[in-house]
Design a protein around this motif. Structure first.
Motif, mmCIF file in Angstrom:
data_model
loop_
_atom_site.group_PDB
_atom_site.id
_atom_site.type_symbol
_atom_site.label_atom_id
_atom_site.label_comp_id
_atom_site.label_asym_id
_atom_site.label_seq_id
_atom_site.Cartn_x
_atom_site.Cartn_y
_atom_site.Cartn_z
ATOM 1 N N ARG A 250 1.512 -1.545 0.147
ATOM 2 C CA ARG A 250 -0.502 -0.135 -0.368
ATOM 3 C C ARG A 250 1.254 1.304 -0.432
ATOM 4 N N TYR A 251 0.842 1.637 -1.173
ATOM 5 C CA TYR A 251 1.926 3.298 -1.434
ATOM 6 C C TYR A 251 1.219 4.206 -0.498
ATOM 7 N N ASP A 252 -0.153 4.202 -0.844
ATOM 8 C CA ASP A 252 -0.915 5.141 -0.329
ATOM 9 C C ASP A 252 -2.852 4.650 -0.041
ATOM 10 N N PRO A 253 -3.607 5.304 0.799
ATOM 11 C CA PRO A 253 -4.926 5.225 0.682
ATOM 12 C C PRO A 253 -5.486 4.368 -0.676
ATOM 13 N N ASP A 254 -5.015 5.547 -2.165
ATOM 14 C CA ASP A 254 -5.627 5.118 -3.040
ATOM 15 C C ASP A 254 -4.660 4.092 -3.740
ATOM 16 N N LEU A 255 -3.504 4.251 -3.915
ATOM 17 C CA LEU A 255 -2.629 2.768 -5.108
ATOM 18 C C LEU A 255 -1.986 2.010 -3.816
ATOM 19 N N THR A 256 -2.131 0.863 -4.449
ATOM 20 C CA THR A 256 -1.549 -0.242 -4.214
ATOM 21 C C THR A 256 -0.047 -0.629 -4.933
ATOM 22 N N LEU A 257 0.549 -0.704 -4.783
ATOM 23 C CA LEU A 257 1.596 -1.608 -6.198
ATOM 24 C C LEU A 257 2.088 -3.016 -5.479
ATOM 25 N N LEU A 258 1.780 -4.247 -7.316
ATOM 26 C CA LEU A 258 2.624 -5.396 -6.580
ATOM 27 C C LEU A 258 3.403 -5.918 -7.840
ATOM 28 N N ALA A 259 3.812 -6.684 -6.907
ATOM 29 C CA ALA A 259 5.131 -7.591 -8.164
ATOM 30 C C ALA A 259 4.633 -9.702 -8.014
ATOM 31 N N ASP A 277 8.531 -27.420 -24.531
ATOM 32 C CA ASP A 277 8.679 -28.011 -23.547
ATOM 33 C C ASP A 277 9.088 -27.412 -22.669
ATOM 34 N N THR A 278 9.788 -26.051 -22.226
ATOM 35 C CA THR A 278 10.306 -25.654 -20.907
ATOM 36 C C THR A 278 8.516 -25.117 -20.032
ATOM 37 N N PRO A 279 9.091 -24.703 -19.191
ATOM 38 C CA PRO A 279 7.429 -24.205 -18.008
ATOM 39 C C PRO A 279 7.835 -23.232 -18.218
ATOM 40 N N GLY A 280 6.700 -21.851 -18.335
ATOM 41 C CA GLY A 280 6.687 -20.498 -18.481
ATOM 42 C C GLY A 280 6.599 -20.152 -17.144
ATOM 43 N N ILE A 281 6.906 -19.313 -17.270
ATOM 44 C CA ILE A 281 7.775 -18.110 -16.372
ATOM 45 C C ILE A 281 6.760 -16.306 -16.804
ATOM 46 N N LEU A 282 6.427 -16.272 -15.622
ATOM 47 C CA LEU A 282 5.531 -14.687 -15.741
ATOM 48 C C LEU A 282 5.883 -14.130 -14.533
ATOM 49 N N LEU A 283 6.385 -12.912 -15.082
ATOM 50 C CA LEU A 283 6.890 -11.661 -14.092
ATOM 51 C C LEU A 283 5.946 -10.585 -13.738
ATOM 52 N N VAL A 284 5.649 -9.905 -12.672
ATOM 53 C CA VAL A 284 4.525 -9.084 -13.217
ATOM 54 C C VAL A 284 3.797 -8.110 -12.269
ATOM 55 N N LEU A 285 4.798 -6.904 -13.196
ATOM 56 C CA LEU A 285 4.981 -5.422 -11.996
ATOM 57 C C LEU A 285 3.501 -4.755 -12.457
ATOM 58 N N GLY A 286 2.800 -3.992 -11.314
ATOM 59 C CA GLY A 286 1.843 -3.018 -12.256
ATOM 60 C C GLY A 286 1.292 -2.172 -10.521
ATOM 61 N N GLY A 287 0.356 -1.669 -10.527
ATOM 62 C CA GLY A 287 -0.311 -1.115 -10.111
ATOM 63 C C GLY A 287 -1.224 -1.112 -9.748
ATOM 64 N N ARG A 288 -2.989 -0.690 -8.740
ATOM 65 C CA ARG A 288 -3.833 -0.606 -8.322
ATOM 66 C C ARG A 288 -4.525 0.145 -8.489
ATOM 67 N N TYR A 289 -4.911 1.343 -8.430
ATOM 68 C CA TYR A 289 -5.500 2.483 -8.158
ATOM 69 C C TYR A 289 -6.991 2.100 -7.632
ATOM 70 N N TYR A 290 -7.449 3.129 -6.627
ATOM 71 C CA TYR A 290 -8.739 3.031 -5.971
ATOM 72 C C TYR A 290 -9.410 4.142 -6.473
ATOM 73 N N LEU A 291 -10.740 3.235 -6.404
ATOM 74 C CA LEU A 291 -11.863 4.407 -7.107
ATOM 75 C C LEU A 291 -12.885 4.006 -6.824
ATOM 76 N N GLY A 292 -13.307 4.279 -4.890
ATOM 77 C CA GLY A 292 -14.652 4.150 -4.156
ATOM 78 C C GLY A 292 -14.560 2.641 -3.685
ATOM 79 N N ARG A 293 -15.215 1.950 -4.406
ATOM 80 C CA ARG A 293 -15.514 0.548 -4.262
ATOM 81 C C ARG A 293 -15.277 -0.716 -5.117
ATOM 82 N N GLY A 294 -14.877 0.687 -6.519
ATOM 83 C CA GLY A 294 -14.119 0.010 -7.821
ATOM 84 C C GLY A 294 -12.575 0.262 -7.880
ATOM 85 N N SER A 295 -11.655 -0.385 -8.664
ATOM 86 C CA SER A 295 -10.502 -0.229 -8.404
ATOM 87 C C SER A 295 -10.597 -0.223 -10.293
ATOM 88 N N LEU A 296 -8.957 0.175 -10.308
ATOM 89 C CA LEU A 296 -8.438 -0.035 -12.155
ATOM 90 C C LEU A 296 -7.117 -0.012 -12.030
#
Length: 322
Positions: A250-259, A277-296
């Motif tokens: 939680r960066y602030d009440p409106d925003l969380t960052l994820l890895a 044949d090789t296992p797939g690996i996903l590295l994901v980086l980003g953020g979630r911005y809250y808008l009331g009961r919703g989020s982007l």
């Protein structure tokens, strides 16, 4: 370009944060592996152990280039794939959470070949032979034993395989633990790579745990039992396993960052092509911005082992708590 894109993403999210909204941790990004050969085979994504009512709409766009031949298999993929996914979750108090995913797929020649070529030239990176083909040309053709297995059409829009889920909490304290069972129905066209033509099933163990007041950990381990691939030929697919973890800060009440990171083994029998044949690996980086009961949500996904996954996946998700 990928590092700069993520830095720009974080700057935009920080700029957007301002007014205070009461927000709770909302779980890992639900980003699937969009590698075209794996996507129709009940590809999992990280899930929170917590349950709840929600409706979400996500758009994922990825780029894939792979031209490979082996003794019995041949795979030619030069394409961009867009997936629109509608997800609905309904929590029945004291019992379980029910869910459904409705995906719509569109494969095209895309528009990113020239920017990718500039990126490879500028930084001296290899392009996997992409420059040997015309810009934004489309091909998705897989052969087995000299005969067609999958033949996709440029610009075709179609329904993928619909996924249904049941999640049950089995431990609720500082650490939340749940079991997730899912069934994927054969609603997509297997001959064009939008489904596998069979019912698939999966089972996973999910865990959520607070690390600090501002950070939360999520972890998943699971198994998928796919049915057969019934395209132009029938292929016996194999049970595969996956696992992953995410940290939400939680960066602030409106925003969380994820890895987060997730790895899954291949659902195919040995093909002789390492990218399959090789296992797939996903590295994901980003953020979630809250808008009331919703989020982007905004995220960028990379393939650190350059096998079994797209070159990158861009995802944008709107989610509303019900």
């Amino acid at each position: 370009m990928k590092k700069h894109a993520f830095a720009l993403l974080v700057c935009c999210l920080v700029f957007l944060s301002g007014r205070s909204h009461a927000s709770a941790f909302d779980g890992p990004f639900q980003v699937k592996n969009q590698f075209p050969l794996f996507l129709p085979v009940n590809q999992p994504y990280l899930e929170p152990a917590a349950t709840g009512d929600s409706l979400s709409f996500s758009v994922s766009h990825s780029s894939v280039y792979m031209i490979e031949d082996a003794d019995r298999w041949s795979a030619r993929l030069d394409m961009e794939l867009t997936e629109l996914n509608l997800r609905f979750r309904r929590d029945i108090p004291g019992l379980f959470e029910l869910g459904v995913d409705l995906p719509v797929l569109r494969a095209t020649g895309g528009f990113l070949d020239r920017p990718l070529a500039w990126y490879h030239r500028t930084f001296g990176f290899g392009d996997y032979g992409r420059s040997e083909r015309p810009d934004n040309d489309f091909v998705y053709a897989v052969d087995k034993d000299g005969a067609p297995l999958i033949r996709a059409d440029n610009g075709r829009t179609g329904l993928g395989d619909i996924r249904t889920t049941v999640k049950k909490k089995i431990f609720l304290a500082e650490t939340v633990v749940s079991i997730l069972a899912d069934v994927e129905l054969p609603t997509g066209n297997a001959r064009v790579g939008y489904g596998n033509g069979s019912v698939d099933a999966g089972l996973a163990l999910l865990l959520d745990r607070g690390l600090t007041d501002e950070a939360r950990l999520y972890a998943n381990v699971g198994v998928v039992m796919p049915g057969k691939l019934k395209a132009y030929q029938t292929v016996d697919l194999e049970t595969f396993y996956y696992g992953g973890a995410a940290v939400e800060y939680r960066y602030d009440p409106d925003l969380t960052l994820l890895a987060q990171v997730m790895a899954a083994s291949s659902p195919y029998p040995e093909t002789g092509i390492s990218e399959i044949d090789t296992p797939g690996i996903l590295l994901v980086l980003g953020g979630r911005y809250y808008l009331g009961r919703g989020s982007l949500e905004f995220s960028l996904t990379e393939d650190p082992n350059t096998s079994g996954a797209p070159d990158f996946i861009l995802n944008l998700t709107w989610k509303q708590r019900l």
